[in-house]
Each structure stands twice: as C-alpha cells, then as structure tokens.
Design a protein around this motif. Structure first.
Motif, short mmCIF file in Angstrom:
data_model
loop_
_atom_site.label_atom_id
_atom_site.label_comp_id
_atom_site.label_asym_id
_atom_site.label_seq_id
_atom_site.Cartn_x
_atom_site.Cartn_y
_atom_site.Cartn_z
N GLY A 89 -54.31 -10.66 28.42
CA GLY A 89 -55.68 -10.74 29.24
C GLY A 89 -55.74 -9.87 30.43
N THR A 90 -56.88 -9.83 31.15
CA THR A 90 -56.71 -9.20 32.54
C THR A 90 -56.62 -9.82 33.60
OG1 THR A 90 -59.06 -9.61 32.44
CG2 THR A 90 -58.47 -7.48 30.93
N VAL A 91 -56.42 -11.07 33.58
CA VAL A 91 -56.18 -11.96 34.89
C VAL A 91 -54.38 -11.57 35.37
CG1 VAL A 91 -56.04 -14.36 35.79
CG2 VAL A 91 -57.42 -13.68 33.98
N TYR A 92 -54.64 -11.33 36.44
CA TYR A 92 -53.31 -11.05 37.13
C TYR A 92 -52.33 -12.39 37.10
CZ TYR A 92 -49.52 -10.55 40.75
OH TYR A 92 -48.48 -10.59 41.58
N GLY A 93 -50.90 -12.12 36.82
CA GLY A 93 -50.10 -13.11 36.88
C GLY A 93 -48.89 -12.65 37.64
N PRO A 94 -48.06 -13.52 38.60
CA PRO A 94 -47.06 -13.25 38.97
C PRO A 94 -45.88 -13.09 38.12
CG PRO A 94 -47.51 -15.70 39.43
CD PRO A 94 -48.70 -15.08 38.87
N ALA A 95 -45.72 -13.70 37.06
CA ALA A 95 -44.50 -13.66 36.16
C ALA A 95 -44.42 -12.09 35.62
CB ALA A 95 -44.79 -14.34 34.94
N ILE A 96 -45.41 -11.36 35.37
CA ILE A 96 -45.25 -9.80 34.80
C ILE A 96 -44.66 -9.08 35.84
CG2 ILE A 96 -46.32 -7.84 33.79
CD1 ILE A 96 -48.50 -9.92 32.68
N PRO A 97 -44.95 -9.01 37.05
CA PRO A 97 -44.26 -8.11 37.80
C PRO A 97 -42.66 -8.62 38.33
CG PRO A 97 -45.89 -9.28 38.93
CD PRO A 97 -46.15 -9.31 37.75
N THR A 98 -42.51 -10.00 38.27
CA THR A 98 -41.27 -10.46 38.52
C THR A 98 -40.25 -10.01 37.42
OG1 THR A 98 -42.38 -12.20 39.80
CG2 THR A 98 -40.21 -12.67 39.09
N PHE A 99 -40.54 -10.22 36.28
CA PHE A 99 -39.43 -9.94 35.04
C PHE A 99 -39.73 -8.82 34.28
CE2 PHE A 99 -40.00 -14.67 35.76
CZ PHE A 99 -38.74 -14.87 36.06
N PHE A 100 -40.90 -7.95 34.69
CA PHE A 100 -41.16 -6.86 34.02
C PHE A 100 -39.76 -6.01 33.40
CE2 PHE A 100 -42.52 -2.29 33.24
CZ PHE A 100 -43.44 -2.66 32.27
N GLU A 101 -39.00 -5.80 34.29
CA GLU A 101 -38.00 -4.64 33.87
C GLU A 101 -36.88 -5.37 33.06
OE1 GLU A 101 -35.16 -4.03 37.17
OE2 GLU A 101 -36.34 -5.52 38.43
N HIS A 102 -37.02 -6.66 32.87
CA HIS A 102 -35.91 -7.24 31.95
C HIS A 102 -36.88 -7.57 30.57
CE1 HIS A 102 -33.34 -7.42 35.51
NE2 HIS A 102 -34.10 -8.21 35.96
N PHE A 103 -38.23 -7.26 30.35
CA PHE A 103 -38.68 -7.66 29.18
C PHE A 103 -38.06 -6.87 28.11
CE2 PHE A 103 -43.43 -8.22 30.39
CZ PHE A 103 -43.14 -9.50 31.17
N THR A 104 -37.92 -7.59 26.79
CA THR A 104 -37.46 -7.10 25.73
C THR A 104 -38.62 -7.15 24.51
OG1 THR A 104 -35.50 -8.12 26.06
CG2 THR A 104 -35.58 -7.51 23.62
N VAL A 105 -38.42 -5.81 23.83
CA VAL A 105 -39.56 -5.66 22.79
C VAL A 105 -38.85 -5.78 21.31
CG1 VAL A 105 -41.10 -4.08 21.90
CG2 VAL A 105 -40.96 -4.03 24.25
N SER A 106 -39.33 -6.70 20.53
CA SER A 106 -38.78 -6.58 19.27
C SER A 106 -39.32 -5.52 18.20
CB SER A 106 -39.09 -7.94 18.59
OG SER A 106 -40.51 -7.98 18.46
N GLN A 107 -38.25 -5.30 17.12
CA GLN A 107 -38.41 -4.35 16.48
C GLN A 107 -40.04 -4.33 15.35
OE1 GLN A 107 -35.17 -4.05 13.91
NE2 GLN A 107 -33.98 -3.09 15.60
N ASP A 108 -40.40 -5.66 15.47
CA ASP A 108 -41.41 -5.70 14.46
C ASP A 108 -42.86 -5.35 15.43
OD1 ASP A 108 -41.73 -8.01 16.16
OD2 ASP A 108 -41.69 -9.15 14.64
N GLY A 109 -42.76 -4.85 16.99
CA GLY A 109 -43.90 -4.41 17.67
C GLY A 109 -44.68 -5.66 18.19
N ALA A 110 -44.19 -6.76 18.03
CA ALA A 110 -44.86 -7.94 18.74
C ALA A 110 -44.56 -7.94 19.98
CB ALA A 110 -44.16 -9.28 18.29
N LYS A 111 -45.63 -8.82 21.05
CA LYS A 111 -45.40 -8.63 22.51
C LYS A 111 -44.09 -8.93 23.02
CE LYS A 111 -48.26 -12.02 22.91
NZ LYS A 111 -49.31 -13.00 23.77
#
Length: 699
Positions: A89-111
């Motif tokens: 969505g477009t709604v701001y959430g504090p979770a994304i900037p807090t943990f963004f640098e630790h995100f993991t992306v799966s090989q199947d292209g999921a979120k």
C-alpha cells in the motif's frame, strides 16, 4: 508488519525442525503437555521485554530419547519470519524504515521479508547449568542452510521494536497495575513528560498532606517523637540522627507507587480492589488492561507524529505487539469467551498487534475459523518423543463440501482433543455408540474417545483431516442396501476414499482369479463395483468385502442403518414402549367391501383379507424405507420386510433420538448385552486395540 512463520528446532518438547504458520489470530490446540505453551515461550526468548524471560537455560534444550541430561553438546534455534503488508500500500508504516536494511528477498520474487533467528549452544563444563552461548541474528538469505556471512547480529534496541506480551494461564492483574519495575502501568507512567508546573503542584499537595497528618496536636507526631527518642539511645551517627515519620515522600516516583484501582459500587458499599474480584472477573480485567495498553500505545504513536518535539509520553511503543495468551477460557463463562474471542480477532487485525492463543477447550475451538487453528501433538515412538505441528486440512473453498465440513468441525471441536474418534452417520450413532462403549467396559470420556456424527458422503474429508492430524479413527457407515448409492455403492465409495487417503490399492482390491492367481482391480473395475448385485442376504462375496474393510477401521450397519439394526436386535423392547393405543395400523377391505383397520399387533394371521392388507402395508413400508430410486427389495428376507413397517413407524414418523432415548431408559444393561449387535462389539474391540497402540507409543 506481522509474524507469518516460526521454525523451532531442539527447544524443549520440539525436536527436529517444526514450522508453524501464523495468521492475524492463531490458536494452538492439542492435549495437555503437547507443546502449546512452549511455542509462546519460544517467542518470548526473542522478543519479551523482560530480560528474565529471554534467558536460555539448560532445561530449554530438547533431550532426545536415550540421552541423559549431561551428555553431549546440544544446539537449538528459534527462527521467525515477518512479512510487511505495508509494502502493498501507500500508507506509511514505521516498520519499513526500521528494518529495511535487513530485508531478505526470496528467489521466487515474492515480497521481501524479515528473518530473525536465535541460536544457542550448550556444553558441559562441569557446572550445574553448563556453558550456554546465545546469539540473535538477522539472516540475509532465504536458504535453509545458513552461511556465517548471512548472519548479522541483531541489537536489542532493534528487537525491542517487536514485543511479545505473554499472558499466562494464571493471571494476576494487580501486579501489572502497580508501578513496580516492569509492570504494564510502570512503562506508561514512567514515560509521562510531566510539566514543571505539574511536578511542583503535586509536591506541594504531598507536603500539605504530611503537614496535616503530622500537626503538633496530632497523634502521629507523638508516635514520631517516641521513635526519635529511642533512636537517639541506640545510634549516634550524625548522618542519620533524625528519624521522621512521614505519610509519603515528596518524590514523584514514590507517590506514583501508591496508584491503585478501585471498583464501585459494590453490595457492601465499600470499594473493591482487583484482588477482591473473583478469578473469572480478574481474568477478564487482565485482558481489558492489555487491550487498554495497546489502545494507549496507538494514541502515543499518533501523538508523537503530530507533536514530535513535545510528545506527552517519552515512551516509543513497539511497532508490533504479539499477544501470547495462554488458556483464555480459564475461570470464564462461555458467553464471555465469545466476547473475548471477538475482541481478540479485532486486535489481531490492528496494524500494531497480533494474537496467538493456546487452548484445550472445545468452547474456544468452536468459535475459531479452522484456518486459524494449529494442532499440536506429541509423537511418541521407539525413536523420538517430540512435538509435531499440523495445520487443519479443509476441502477447497470452492468445493460444495467446504462449508459443511468447516461447520461440522466447529460444531464438534472435541475431535481435536480425542485419543480416538468414532465417526457415525447421524444423531442415532451419537446417542447409541457411547452407551454401548460404556456397556462393553470402554467408557468414552475416561478413554478420551469422541463420537462425531457426520453425513456419510462427507466422511472422506474427515478421514483426510484425522489422518493429517494422526488421530486414530473408526468409521461406522450405513450400508443402505438397495437404497440409492447404497449396498455395493457403499463398498466402492469406502474403497475409493481409502485409496485417496493413502491406502495402497494392493491392500484393498486384490482378488483371486479362476486360476487361483491374485490380481489388483484397475480403476474401471473399481468403478463397476457399485453395479454388482446382491442376490441373497447371506451373500458370501459381500461378507468378504465387508470384513476386508473392517481391517481398515470401516464398519457398516447392515443391512440398512443403525436404526434398522437396533430394531432387528431389540424389536420386542421397542414394542414394549408403546401403549395400547399406539402402533402401526393395517387397512383392509372386509367381505362386504368396507374399509377396516386393525393394529399390526392384533392382526389375525388366518384372515386372508387382513393378510392382503398386510402385503399392501409391507409394500408401502418398503418404499418409504428404501426411499426414492430404490431397489425392489429382493435381497431382504420376509422378516426384514415386515420389520420395515415398524421401522417406518418408529424412525420415519417419530424422532429417532427421542425413540432411542426412551428405549435405553426402559432396558437393563444385561438385556442390552444379551442381544448385542456384533458390529458394536467389533468396533469396541478395535478401539481397545488402537488405544493400546497409542499407550505403547505407536501413534
């Protein structure tokens, strides 16, 4: 941001890796000591705000069968996966900037997702607890095998953005109301940004209170003077020479410790404290307190966004609070439980909270969508003793049986907590089978047996569910001979569904040929089984197939259903329940052509006209009993056809459960045993065998 999956390995009752999927609200069910509380405590090891809850101890390491506590080096890990709806969505959430640098992306292209893992090892160093090393990491890979370069230490200040609020089965809200360190209230009260004017005003009021109590003419000043006098006799240190009795300190923290909650009005006209409430009300208030804390934290978050320079509270609320609630049903009446579950579901849908419940109460389970249930059991065999977690298997939502099965397992949630489930066709089985189990020495409650009445055409889904949960089960189906889809059709249906549920064809449809060689029927031949004919009631071929299915715990009420079976074996006892004015009537024409009626029990067996009326009545009863699209009734004996008149009278014209209840209340146990239908004895014997296997660890 929500927790979507957890993997537990070698933690307490969990042995090899077990995955648990989570929804906004998830309910963990299973028998006592199956590992439900362990799941909540495993989350607390990572995210509890109490340091004592996060400590890994020697007893937390799973002990495999055959090993003693002091043997070998042991390792455990607890891994959590978080996903972010905010990314869609477009709604701001504090979770994304807090943990963004630790995100993991799966090989199947999921979120992208967040992967946090606790690892701990234990070694025997000669001390009581041994040497325990624990680390928590962000994992930057989606692979099961994790390399050292994929591990990045997770600081506690980051982990504190996620909070597990563990609500134990024994709830003491008065502890959370005080301003003691770590209580729910203290975190909020201690974070209030008091203004200087507020602080000065409060201190002035406290000083005024002390002056009033300790006035020169007051009794307290006399007590204080005597304490001072005695103190001077015992101690001479100038630093502590003055001993003053005060009502309260002028310090804010000391004053706030006196905060208490009162309930009024009461029948005694004296206000109640939380500790004065009954167990049930204390539990309900605990949940109310947790709810209010979450609501306040939402307001604090909103206030910090609107007033970043001067927020009312210094507290920075967690991004996600996971409510880990143990046995919410304790001490609470069922209608209150319904309200609680509804509120928990609302909390789980909030952006800042998620709910995980544990329960072994059918009262809870029947109020939960089966998709939100996770079933835990202990696998106990010769090699392992560990918790196994299973999802609830349902038909596809597009299937016509989806709503039926979903409703059925909500209506009979006891099956999840049973050691053995007996599936029957309907209300008659639910009433009669427990009686015969008790009669034959296997009382269903003490043996943890559940009798679940479900339509025969849906039994395949229940087999799938129970097989997935590894719950032993026995099925009693109506044979429905010469009814539409019955007879050989029932045999075929049971065979095909057993094959779909994993039974090998070779075990079910291996037949002998004329040359005495055996072969397995192909699919076309299995489909034709329903068209086989039953020539005589004592058909040996049919008996052979029925006995074969009994090996797979599938039994039949022959030749029709359990009601007809009971009437066959207890006919005279059912008839004895009737008054002189009750019973089926035979219509016939006398010699003058006049229409006459006679009760079946008063029939004159040498009166040809009455016998002609009897034949017509038998034909009517046969049509009513066998229903639409039925056979001609040729496979039934003369006695069975006559019995159909009584079947129609008792079970088609009156309520089945009511009739059976009246029958059971009028017959002794000795008479029941003397006329026992053999299929009931077979079912009870098989139940004893299955329960014996469970007791010996062969689930």
């Amino acid at each position: 941001m929500k927790l979507t999956k957890m993997v537990i390995n070698n933690f307490r009752s969990f042995g090899e890796c077990q995955e648990i999927n989570f929804n906004n609200q998830t309910v963990l069910i299973g028998n006592n000591s199956s590992g439900k509380t362990t799941v909540l405590q495993s989350l607390s090891k990572l995210f509890s705000d109490k340091q004592s809850d996060r400590i890994i101890r020697k007893s937390d390491f799973h002990l495999p069968k055959g090993l003693r506590p002091g043997e070998n080096t042991r390792n455990l890990f607890i891994e959590t996966i978080f996903e972010f709806d905010e990314l869609a969505g477009t709604v701001y959430g504090p979770a994304i900037p807090t943990f963004f640098e630790h995100f993991t992306v799966s090989q199947d292209g999921a979120k992208p997702f967040l992967r946090i893992r606790l690892e701990s090892s234990w070694e025997d160093d000669g001390t009581v607890e041994g040497s325990i090393d624990t680390q928590i990491y962000y994992i930057s890979s989606d692979e099961d095998t994790i390399r050292d370069e994929d591990k990045h230490r997770a600081p506690r200040k980051d982990l504190d953005k996620i909070r597990v609020l563990y609500v134990p089965a024994s709830r003491t809200p008065e502890k959370e109301l005080g301003n003691a360190s770590g209580s729910m209230l203290s975190r909020l009260v201690n974070s209030i940004n008091w203004t200087k004017d507020e602080i000065n005003e409060i201190k002035d009021k406290i000083d005024e209170l002390n002056n009033t109590f300790l006035s020169e003419n007051g009794a307290l000043i006399q007590i204080n003077n005597e304490i001072q006098k005695s103190w001077e006799l015992y101690h001479e240190d100038n630093r502590f020479s003055q001993a003053e009795l005060i009502i309260n300190s002028s310090e804010m923290a000391a004053a706030l410790r006196q905060i208490a909650l009162k309930f009024s009005p009461t029948t005694t006209e004296e206000a109640f404290t939380v500790s004065d409430l009954g167990d049930g009300l204390r539990s309900i208030f605990y949940f109310s307190l947790v709810d209010s804390i979450l609501d306040i934290e939402l307001e604090i978050t909103k206030d910090r966004e609107e007033n970043p320079d001067n927020p009312r509270f210094k507290l920075v609320p967690p991004i996600l609070t996971i409510l880990a609630i143990e046995e919410p049903e304790n001490h609470i009446a069922p209608h209150h439980i319904g309200k609680l579950i509804k509120r928990f579901k609302q909390l789980g849908n909030n952006d800042n909270s998620q709910v995980i419940l544990t329960s072994h109460s059918p009262v809870i389970v029947k109020r939960i969508d089966p998709e939100d249930l996770r079933y835990l059991r202990i696998e106990n065999n010769d090699s392992v003793l560990q918790t196994i977690v299973s999802d609830i298997q349902l038909p596809q939502s597009s299937d016509e049986s989806y709503k039926y099965i979903k409703g059925a397992i909500q209506a009979y949630p006891e099956l999840y907590f049973a050691k053995l489930v007996v599936l029957g066709e309907g209300d008659s089985e639910e009433l009669l089978l427990p009686k015969f189990f008790d009669l034959l020495g296997l009382e269903i409650d003490s043996s943890q047996i559940s009798v679940v009445p479900l339509g025969g055409r849906h039994v395949n889904y229940l087999w799938k569910l129970l097989n997935a949960l590894r719950i032993p089960h026995i099925t009693l189906l109506d044979f429905d001979n010469e009814r539409y889809g019955g007879g050989w059709g029932r045999i075929q249906y049971a065979i095909k569904q057993l094959i779909l549920n994993g039974v090998a064809k070779e075990k079910l449809v291996t037949v002998a040929t004329e040359s005495q060689k055996s072969r397995v029927l192909d699919d076309d031949e299995i489909d034709k089984i329903k068209d086989w004919k039953i020539d005589r009631p004592d058909n040996q071929l049919l008996e052979g197939w029925i006995k074969m299915l009994e090996k797979f715990n599938v039994f039949f009420s022959t030749p029709l259903d359990i009601d007809f079976l009971m009437l066959q074996h207890y006919r005279e006892y059912y008839l004895d329940m009737l008054s002189s004015k009750e019973g089926p009537v035979i219509s016939y024409a006398d010699s003058g052509g006049n229409c006459k009626k006679v009760k079946l029990t008063d029939l004159d067996c040498i009166n040809k006209l009455q016998l002609e009326g009897l034949e017509k009545r038998i034909e009517e009863a046969k049509i009513a009993t066998l229903k639409d699209k039925s056979g001609p009734g040729d496979s039934f004996t003369r006695e069975e056809k006559e019995l159909m008149i009584w079947y129609q009278y008792f079970f088609l014209g009156r309520g089945k459960p009511t009739t059976h209840m009246q029958f059971l209340s009028s017959i002794s146990d000795d008479e029941l045993t003397r006329n026992l239908p053999p299929v009931f004895a077979k079912i009870v014997n098989r139940a004893e065998e299955l329960l014996g296997d469970i007791e010996h660890g062969e689930e």
